[in-house]
Design an enzyme around this catalytic site. Structure first.
Site, PDB file in Angstrom:
ATOM      1  N   GLY A  69      -9.127  -9.028   2.563  1.00 45.27           N
ATOM      2  CA  GLY A  69      -8.945 -10.086   1.884  1.00 45.27           C
ATOM      3  C   GLY A  69      -8.488 -11.760   2.617  1.00 45.27           C
ATOM      4  O   GLY A  69      -8.735 -12.486   1.713  1.00 45.27           O
ATOM      5  N   ASP A 288       2.618  -8.836  -5.472  1.00 43.05           N
ATOM      6  CA  ASP A 288       2.704  -7.096  -4.740  1.00 43.05           C
ATOM      7  C   ASP A 288       3.427  -6.428  -5.212  1.00 43.05           C
ATOM      8  O   ASP A 288       4.331  -4.781  -4.670  1.00 43.05           O
ATOM      9  CB  ASP A 288       2.107  -7.968  -3.518  1.00 43.05           C
ATOM     10  CG  ASP A 288       1.187  -9.209  -3.021  1.00 43.05           C
ATOM     11  OD1 ASP A 288       0.158  -7.997  -3.932  1.00 43.05           O
ATOM     12  OD2 ASP A 288       1.418  -9.169  -1.569  1.00 43.05           O
TER      13      ASP A 288
END
Length: 410
Positions: A69, A288
């Site tokens: 991504g 994350d």
């Protein structure tokens, strides 16, 4: 393939962490825009970075970034500002991840981008050219990778870039990381107010640059230290004053019983003997790390309420739903709200006898659940190879630390 994991009774290990994926990918784009010869050293060997290197060096007309991504977003901006005609595509999941916000912003700058199939999604056909636009307004809660992609091409735009962010700004540390790296390569880029960034039309300089180790990868070793009865773990290549926003994880893990000692070569993790009874934390700047802390808190029996998770639904998988599903297998009932809040109030159900954790093609699902073997000796991780996206040596490093890993039954 599945891995059946078992954990040692105590952890004592020295681990050479992989280089930072976030820094590697940004340094590669900036280096390409500088048109210099000094390639950054100690680049990450993860899939995402290798995809980026291939795209930037081979010059193929069709660029397949697979599941990367970051590469999709950064390369879309880079290719828009660099002469040439390219089509950029990826996996089926990548073609379901929206990119319209970035495309619209680039078009405002003068980019020529067409959707090959579905409006708002990859694949994209990009005709690179000199971009003359200079002013963009974006909502601050969009992916920081959109913002970073635009910022990095700012110095090569004819009139520079003025970027205004409205509302709450998510993942600000990642934006600051991008700005700092741009400055390291000679750009003039800075916040002019709390919501505005100015990038001058000033070329990058190609300079020698070494990538530091990955604080995101370090979080899984903090997790192992938190869950283990005894732990003494050395992690090399990390800095106290890091560019990486995920270094804040050390502060949060201190509340879950892990002490950080900074050494000449990195850090040393030990138990500090304390643990909070409840953890409420805003993850808007460190999304994350959310999966790591969800698993850690639950297994430590620490109720939690995590906010700022709005970006998790558009990651490699819908991480909020994935966490709810897989934690239930371990006996924990999580609740979500407004696509941005995830909580656990202590609610339990009967756990599965031999839980198999589905990873959803998401590297962070695999690495966040693997340390659960410390409390669940029969746990299995499905599709363990997904860790190659950011930490290819993860399973080898677990073996070095004494974990047993064998191929489980399908």
């Amino acid at each position: 393939m599945r891995y059946l994991l078992s954990a040692p009774s105590q952890i004592k290990a020295t681990i050479q962490l992989p280089a930072s994926k976030s820094i590697s990918n940004r340094a590669l784009i900036i280096h390409a825009l500088s048109k210099g010869d000094d390639v950054p050293s100690n680049l990450s060997d993860c899939d995402d970075t290798q995809v980026m290197i291939k795209a930037l060096t081979e010059g193929n007309e069709v660029i397949d970034i697979l599941a990367a991504g970051t590469a999709m977003r950064f390369l879309t901006a880079y290719l828009s500002s660099t002469p040439g005609i390219h089509t950029i595509t990826g996996t089926e999941r990548m073609q379901q991840r929206p990119i319209q916000i970035l495309v619209n912003a680039l078009r405002e700058l003068g980019a020529h981008i067409e959707y090959v199939r579905n409006e708002g999604f990859p694949p994209l056909r990009i005709e690179g050219r000199e971009l003359t636009g200079s002013e963009i307004t974006l909502k601050g809660n969009v992916s920081s990778q959109y913002i970073s992609a635009l910022l990095m091409i700012g110095p090569v735009l004819k009139n520079g870039l003025q970027l205004r962010l409205t509302g709450e700004i998510v993942s600000r540390p990642y934006i600051n990381l991008t700005l700092q790296l741009m400055k390291d390569f000679g750009a003039s880029a800075s916040w002019t107010s709390d919501q505005n960034i100015q990038v001058d039309p000033q070329p990058y300089h190609c300079l020698p640059f070494t990538v530091e180790s990955d604080w995101s990868a370090a979080s899984y070793w903090y997790q192992i230290a938190a869950l283990s009865p005894q732990a003494d773990i050395e992690l090399t290549g990390l800095f106290r004053h890091s560019y990486q926003g995920d270094s804040r994880g050390a502060e949060v893990f201190a509340r879950l019983g892990v002490a950080t000692e900074y050494t000449e070569t990195g850090i040393r993790l030990k138990k500090n003997g304390t643990c909070v009874e409840r953890l409420d934390e805003d993850f808007v700047d460190i999304p994350d790390l959310a999966q790591t802390f969800v698993v850690t808190c639950a297994l430590l029996n620490v109720p939690f309420r995590f906010t700022g998770l709005q970006s998790l639904k558009i990651k490699e998988t819908d991480r909020i739903e994935a966490l709810k599903t897989e934690m239930k297998k371990l006996g924990y009932i999580l609740h979500d709200k407004n696509d941005s809040i995830l909580s656990w109030d202590g609610e339990r159900v009967e756990q599965q006898t031999c839980p198999v954790i589905k990873t959803y093609e998401d590297h962070r699902m695999a690495m966040a659940f693997a340390p659960a073997a410390i409390h669940y000796p029969t746990i299995q991780i499905d599709e363990p190879q997904v860790v190659s996206k950011s930490y290819p040596g993860y399973w080898d490093d677990l073996r070095k630390a004494g974990f047993g890993i064998k191929v489980g039954e399908e």
